[in-house]
Design an enzyme around this catalytic site. Sequence first.
Site, PDB file in Angstrom:
ATOM      1  N   LYS A   1       2.443  11.066   7.007  1.00 35.89           N
ATOM      2  CA  LYS A   1       1.539  10.627   8.349  1.00 35.89           C
ATOM      3  C   LYS A   1       2.003  11.370   9.638  1.00 35.89           C
ATOM      4  CE  LYS A   1      -1.113   6.746   6.678  1.00 35.89           C
ATOM      5  NZ  LYS A   1      -0.591   5.980   5.867  1.00 35.89           N
TER       6      LYS A   1
ATOM      7  N   ASP B   1       9.288   3.038   1.944  1.00 37.82           N
ATOM      8  CA  ASP B   1       8.050   3.689   2.564  1.00 37.82           C
ATOM      9  C   ASP B   1       7.836   3.611   3.942  1.00 37.82           C
ATOM     10  OD1 ASP B   1       5.869   4.766   2.896  1.00 37.82           O
ATOM     11  OD2 ASP B   1       4.757   4.014   1.125  1.00 37.82           O
TER      12      ASP B   1
ATOM     13  N   PHE C   1       0.658  -1.222  -0.122  1.00 38.44           N
ATOM     14  CA  PHE C   1      -0.095   0.162  -0.112  1.00 38.44           C
ATOM     15  C   PHE C   1       0.935   1.075   0.035  1.00 38.44           C
ATOM     16  CE2 PHE C   1      -1.946   3.676   1.659  1.00 38.44           C
ATOM     17  CZ  PHE C   1      -3.328   3.434   0.752  1.00 38.44           C
TER      18      PHE C   1
HETATM   19  C1  LIG Z   1      -1.085   6.095   4.332  1.00 37.98           C
HETATM   20  C2  LIG Z   1       0.000   5.418   3.525  1.00 37.98           C
HETATM   21  C3  LIG Z   1       0.333   6.067   2.320  1.00 37.98           C
HETATM   22  C4  LIG Z   1      -0.343   6.995   1.676  1.00 37.98           C
HETATM   23  O1  LIG Z   1      -0.462   8.393   2.539  1.00 37.98           O
HETATM   24  P1  LIG Z   1      -1.572   9.458   2.089  1.00 37.98           P
HETATM   25  O2  LIG Z   1      -1.449  10.387   3.051  1.00 37.98           O
HETATM   26  O3  LIG Z   1      -2.838   8.721   2.365  1.00 37.98           O
HETATM   27  O4  LIG Z   1      -1.709   9.839   0.628  1.00 37.98           O
HETATM   28  C5  LIG Z   1       1.519   5.495   1.607  1.00 37.98           C
HETATM   29  N1  LIG Z   1       2.088   4.450   2.036  1.00 37.98           N
HETATM   30  C6  LIG Z   1       2.071   4.048   3.290  1.00 37.98           C
HETATM   31  C7  LIG Z   1       3.131   2.900   3.735  1.00 37.98           C
HETATM   32  C8  LIG Z   1       0.805   4.571   3.942  1.00 37.98           C
HETATM   33  O5  LIG Z   1       0.620   3.991   5.227  1.00 37.98           O
END
Ligand SMILES: *Cc1c(COP(=O)(O)O)cnc(C)c1O
Length: 402
Positions: free
Chosen positions: A255, A226, A141
């Site tokens: 985040k 990520d 994700f």
């Molecule tokens: C939440 C998340 C995203 C996307 O972040 P948004 O601020 O919702 O666009 C990307 N990678 C990971 C691992 C995430 O948990």
Amino acid sequence: MSATERAIASAEAHSAHNYHPLPIVVASADGAWMTDIEGRRFLDMLAGYSAINFGHGNQRLIDAAKAQLERVTLTSRAFHHDRFADFCTQLAELCGMEMVLPMNTGAEAVETAVKTARKWGYQVKGVPPGQAKIVVAANNFHGRTTTIISFSTDAEARADFGPYTPGFEIVPYGDLTALEHAVSANTVAVLLEPIQGEAGVLVPPPGYLAGVRELTRERNVLFIADEIQSGLGRTGRTFACEHEGVVPDMYILGKALGGGVVPVSAVVSSSEVLGVYRPGEHGSTFGGNPLACAVALEVIAMLRSGEFQQRATELGDHLHHELGLLVGGGSVDAVRGRGLWAGIDIAPSRGTGREVSEKLMDRGVLVKDTHGSTIRIAPPLVISKEDLDWGLDQLRAVLAGE
Ligand SMILES: *Cc1c(COP(=O)(O)O)cnc(C)c1O
């Protein structure tokens, strides 16, 4: 109709149904607790998918935001502002890297990472024009943009959103051999979550991240981590990669970087990699704005103290000890995770993840289900041990059918 039912009906009438929220309408929040419009209190054991690592209404973050609100909030990058250099310098330092490219949301930062890796591939590695390839993991994700969902394996996230962006190859997560076969001369990057969050808090096998590091170094490929959800204290370290002693070539952060106050994301890397940009080649109106920088600077200062990583380690050990006791008792099939972060596979006989989440809500605990049978626990790192234990009591009661 209750006030809650009215509010939900009206939200459903006038907003796209791209989410299926639990039936609670939050009015205020403090620390690890939220209060709904009918005055009921709920323990937040999701923390905005780790965006609220430092708790709701954290005084240091609110004070930093308020002070900046009174001075200047937005300049655009057409001009310098006096929080920008500190933000970039201190974030790079926290990451042990050299340069920062600030954006706003996580998905934007992932897009930035993809663009950066491609540009680096053409300009530094010497990949033939248009041939750059990025290897990613199944069940990833990384966000919701058209390019990012192009390399998702989640049918719901992809269906009817094509045509898809080419240039990605998907390999099973945790499988080094598959990764080795996928990496070719035109591969510019391997993009991974060091722990897969949305997939159900999947921790890769020991040695995997270190193996990815070795392989990417040998083949002159960027290792992009990520850490949008796994980073900034959640697992007990500043970065989840640290658990394997691994430093990637690039971190993607988001985040918790915005302290739950404003959206702040960033790509952090070396000057060789982020040095590929020239004016006009990439940007964002809001990226690196003064308010975002002021809040993120406070987040960085809090992380530098190590206090939150320590809490996540200690409370996380306790959480995983308690959850481990549930495995094999007939109600829980498996528990995974690290620090204050857990994915719990509920035995089908105890209901779906959604049903368990709803029953927990009725007992004043908020969690989120994922992939049918899994619930995810990620409370704010400021949660007290007493509150965590109370939340676990509610979980045990729900699983016992009480
Ligand atoms: C939440 C998340 C995203 C996307 O972040 P948004 O601020 O919702 O666009 C990307 N990678 C990971 C691992 C995430 O948990």
